[in-house]
Design an enzyme around this catalytic site. Structure first.
Site, PDB file in Angstrom:
ATOM      1  N   GLY A 217      26.146  79.460  33.137  1.00 10.56           N
ATOM      2  CA  GLY A 217      27.022  78.841  32.600  1.00 10.56           C
ATOM      3  C   GLY A 217      28.208  78.672  33.707  1.00 10.56           C
ATOM      4  O   GLY A 217      27.669  78.154  34.733  1.00 10.56           O
ATOM      5  N   SER A 218      29.456  78.465  33.256  1.00 12.55           N
ATOM      6  CA  SER A 218      30.607  78.284  33.946  1.00 12.55           C
ATOM      7  C   SER A 218      30.697  78.843  35.513  1.00 12.55           C
ATOM      8  O   SER A 218      31.530  78.568  36.175  1.00 12.55           O
ATOM      9  CB  SER A 218      31.871  77.945  33.434  1.00 12.55           C
ATOM     10  OG  SER A 218      31.632  77.097  32.314  1.00 12.55           O
TER      11      SER A 218
END
Length: 484
Positions: A217-218
């Site tokens: 993810g981020s």
């Protein structure tokens, strides 16, 4: 001698030579493999009849061998087994040495290692019973306990590293298990315990910290930001387009931001895009950088390389090849086919904390013979130069912004400046997202880098974010290290 007697004598001679050859093959040629065959009961009795070395954390044995009055001689015992199971693994009559230091350090724990030749020679000359060597780890009990307590009943993992040396301070995977149930001398009970663990929810025998990969993810936006800063065309102040939705190249699909809204500004600076974790800005940045630049930067952080050999069966984090524009956009925000273990994301943070230099992670500090003499001591070694010192400094300032006024405020520690990055990784339409946080502290003299992974949002499920779920766990672990 008549013909029948000559023939009989020839047959007897051939049979004698065949028997001699067979005995020689078994006793000399195949001796090593037969001795080491786990089905060889005498080998099992021999190994359990000698004192296997201990696995030690901060001077206390977390795995040791205790004399018992049975055919095997010694019983393997694990102190606070579930807390350390992802580190120790297990040693079992029925199931062998499994997955942790019991596996990777088996040759020194049993005393068979070539490094212990003189110890074995001394035992022969003095008539002493052979003893294995002791393995002293790099782990910090306070950090390990803090990680385990903060994860609670949630499935996930925590890895904490000393950035300047690569020493692993905490390595936790949940759910854990009790190795004592596998170490019992009742082979039927040990086999049943193993089968139950294999079938248990969350697969406790496999470490989520090192043996499994997940979409980061981020948290992967740190890699994308690093690629942009290393490219030279971007600085933390460079402005990026940040639409509410981004049309993906060569696709009818669009990409939105978390929660479906905007990023507060359009355009937005690179630093602010990291601070608020703006998907559309970073996806567009990834497209402009190109897949090749992203892949090269990911590889400098350790993606696509052989995984660190600290524990067996470690998963190698991956960055996919031959990406089209839409896939590149997803890769730039840690989605699509990008995968990473919690260990890998801890290494990303540790490299940034260490002026861009990625150290080889290590779990074993010292190996000592039974007489306490040092057999080997692990010295810090460089794995790669992930980014320049200038880029590392810029990334650190940007990560401080994430914690002080962005998506990672739950990682704040009073009186200590923390750098970090949150991640909320989508999995499938039916499953809740994974929650991530990676960061380090203090920023002026980093003592700990940490990565936290909580599978499918843990207790908050679909309502989870990296900032709400993973960042508080990271804070607890960093506080434990800094307070020790």
């Amino acid at each position: 001698m008549n013909t029948p007697l000559r023939r009989l004598a020839s047959v007897v001679l051939v049979m004698f030579l065949a028997l001699l050859g067979s005995v020689t093959a078994v006793q000399y040629v195949q001796a090593g493999s037969l001795n080491n065959d786990p089905r060889n009961v005498r080998t099992i009795y021999r190994e359990f009849g000698n004192a296997r070395g201990s696995i030690v954390v901060a001077g206390e044995a977390v795995a040791s061998s205790t004399p018992v009055d049975d055919a095997f001689g010694y019983q393997r015992v694990y102190a606070d087994g579930p807390l350390w199971s992802a580190v120790t693994g297990f040693y079992s009559i029925a199931n062998g040495a499994g997955w942790g230091l019991e596996d990777t350090q088996d040759d020194v724990l049993t005393g068979r290692s070539d490094r212990l030749f003189f110890s074995r020679l001394r035992d022969v000359l003095t008539g002493q019973r052979p003893e294995g060597a002791t393995v002293e780890t790099t782990l910090l009990p306070a950090a390990q306990q803090a990680a385990r307590d903060a994860l609670g009943q949630q499935q996930g993992a925590v890895v904490a590293i000393e950035p300047a040396t690569g020493r692993i301070l905490a390595l936790v995977s949940t759910p854990g298990y009790d190795p004592n149930t596998l170490a019992v001398h009742d082979t039927a009970a040990a086999s049943q315990a193993f089968d139950e663990l294999v079938a248990a929810p969350g697969n406790p025998l496999r470490s989520k910290a090192t043996q499994e990969n997940y979409p980061p993810g981020s948290t992967f936006k740190l890699v994308t930001a690093a690629a942009a800063l290393e490219d030279g065309r971007w600085t933390p102040e460079s402005e990026l387009p940040a639409p509410t939705e981004l049309e993906l190249p060569l696709s009818s699909s669009t990409l939105g931001n978390f929660g479906g809204g905007g990023c507060g500004a359009d355009p937005i600076s690179l630093a602010d895009a990291l601070r608020v974790s703006c998907n559309t800005a970073f996806a567009g940045l990834g497209i402009e950088l190109g897949a090749e630049a992203l892949e090269e930067q990911a590889q400098r952080f350790g993606f696509d390389a052989d995984p660190p050999a600290i524990l067996p069966n470690a998963a190698g984090s991956t960055f996919p090849d031959d990406l089209d524009g839409a896939q590149t956009a997803l890769a730039a925000i840690g989605q699509g086919s990008v995968t990473a273990s919690p260990l890998q994301m801890a290494l990303v943070a540790a490299a940034i904390a260490n002026d861009g230099v990625l150290m080889e992670p290590t779990l074993v500090d010292t190996v000592r013979a039974a007489d306490l003499s040092v057999v080997s001591r692990t010295e810090p070694s460089v794995r790669s130069e992930a980014v320049s010192g200038t880029t590392a400094e810029s990334l650190t300032r940007m990560m401080v912004g994430v914690v002080e006024g962005g998506s990672g405020t739950s990682a704040q520690i009073g009186g200590v400046q923390v750098a970090g990055k949150t991640g909320t990784a989508q999995t499938t339409a039916e499953a809740a997202p994974h929650a991530w946080f990676t960061g380090f502290a203090p920023t002026d003299d980093p003592r700990v880098a940490v990565a936290v992974f909580v599978q499918n949002g843990g207790d908050l499920g679909s309502e989870a974010t990296g900032g709400r779920v993973a960042a508080p766990i990271a804070r607890a672990v960093m506080q434990a290290v800094l307070g020790s």
